[in-house]
Write a protein that holds these residues in place. Sequence first.
Motif, mmCIF file in Angstrom:
data_model
loop_
_atom_site.group_PDB
_atom_site.id
_atom_site.type_symbol
_atom_site.label_atom_id
_atom_site.label_comp_id
_atom_site.label_asym_id
_atom_site.label_seq_id
_atom_site.Cartn_x
_atom_site.Cartn_y
_atom_site.Cartn_z
ATOM 1 N N VAL A 39 0.859 -1.184 0.000
ATOM 2 C CA VAL A 39 0.000 0.000 0.000
ATOM 3 C C VAL A 39 0.893 1.230 0.000
ATOM 4 O O VAL A 39 1.830 1.321 0.772
ATOM 5 N N LYS A 40 0.582 2.167 -0.895
ATOM 6 C CA LYS A 40 1.441 3.341 -1.026
ATOM 7 C C LYS A 40 0.595 4.596 -0.802
ATOM 8 O O LYS A 40 -0.349 4.830 -1.565
ATOM 9 N N PRO A 41 0.909 5.406 0.236
ATOM 10 C CA PRO A 41 0.152 6.654 0.405
ATOM 11 C C PRO A 41 0.545 7.671 -0.672
ATOM 12 O O PRO A 41 1.729 7.861 -0.945
ATOM 13 N N ASP A 61 -5.183 11.612 1.764
ATOM 14 C CA ASP A 61 -5.998 10.426 2.110
ATOM 15 C C ASP A 61 -6.195 9.450 0.942
ATOM 16 O O ASP A 61 -7.157 8.670 0.924
ATOM 17 N N LEU A 62 -5.313 9.526 -0.007
ATOM 18 C CA LEU A 62 -5.388 8.618 -1.165
ATOM 19 C C LEU A 62 -4.299 7.553 -1.043
ATOM 20 O O LEU A 62 -3.146 7.872 -0.712
ATOM 21 N N TYR A 63 -4.677 6.316 -1.312
ATOM 22 C CA TYR A 63 -3.731 5.194 -1.248
ATOM 23 C C TYR A 63 -3.766 4.394 -2.544
ATOM 24 O O TYR A 63 -4.845 4.126 -3.086
ATOM 25 N N GLY A 110 0.108 1.651 -11.841
ATOM 26 C CA GLY A 110 0.333 2.580 -10.749
ATOM 27 C C GLY A 110 0.414 4.028 -11.200
ATOM 28 O O GLY A 110 0.267 4.344 -12.382
ATOM 29 N N ALA A 111 0.658 4.911 -10.221
ATOM 30 C CA ALA A 111 0.654 6.351 -10.482
ATOM 31 C C ALA A 111 1.921 6.764 -11.222
ATOM 32 O O ALA A 111 3.012 6.318 -10.903
ATOM 33 N N ASP A 112 1.748 7.625 -12.217
ATOM 34 C CA ASP A 112 2.878 8.141 -12.988
ATOM 35 C C ASP A 112 2.799 9.665 -13.013
ATOM 36 O O ASP A 112 1.848 10.234 -13.545
#
Length: 304
Positions: A6-8, A12-14, A226-228
């Motif tokens: 789990v990556k914060p 409050d978004l994970y 995932g996020a980029d």
Amino acid sequence: MPEVSVKPLGHDLYQIDAFMHDEAERLACYLFDTPNRVLIECGPSRTIDHLYDALAHLGIDDLAVMAVTHIHLDHAGGAGHLAQRFPSAAIGVHSAGARHLAAPERLWASATRIYTEEGMQELWGPMEPIAEDRLLVVEEGDAIPLGGGRSLEVMYTPGHAKHHIVFWEDATGACFVGDSVGLAFPHGHMVQPITPPPDLDPPLVVDQLRRIAARQPAFLGFAHFGADPLAQEALDQAETRLWDWVRWVEQAGTEADLAQAMRHWVLEGYRREGFPAEVIDQYDRNTFWPMQVTGIQRWLDQRG
Ligand SMILES: [Zn+2]
């Protein structure tokens, strides 16, 4: 001990690794742990316990909404399973996909033509129907409340699929793009098109890339993987590569083994661009080449 990643991402978004196919990084889900808890994507039922483990790790025992970007099984296959597990959660989906979540038989049959019955069980696991009163059917411009004055804005983004939406959130400046942009491994910074039949429509894909770019997102929340933060670069790359692929298939014609030929052409291109061998291998392992070819061919045929 269950495997949890789990990556914060702030506000409050994970980002949660759903360990799809029991492998790291294959599918990212996003959780807003806000007064109204909203989860984006759930993945297929076969490996959904990994997601439940991650939610338990975060101390989450209820969800207001679980919303899918679209109903392809790698995003939404486990939605019915999750609806049973979280009885107070509404299941968010675009109107064009809602009936397939309520009655998944047709979606299941059409995916079986691509993956075979054996593959369906091995990759995805069963799809449970969702009672219609549990569905939160959304359209362009709708807002899913997160609480605390925040919300997820729905953008209708057909092109990859007719039932595709993306979610925009102001506080993070994030756009959760599902498959509308492509797939991108965090290690690679390379965006690869996802071109499945039957809905793929490249000009429509490009319209959506430009609409997303116009909002200047702080980052793109890719479902794969995932996020980029290099959002504009990713959107530009997605457009260029998509047309490269379409032109290649158009010129290759009706060769028998087009999937393998395309695979070799694409991977050779990555090598020439200087991507490391392990990155190229990861993209290769995560690409179902016959599907990529078929989607583009189908669009070319229909265009005439
Ligand atoms: Zn998809």
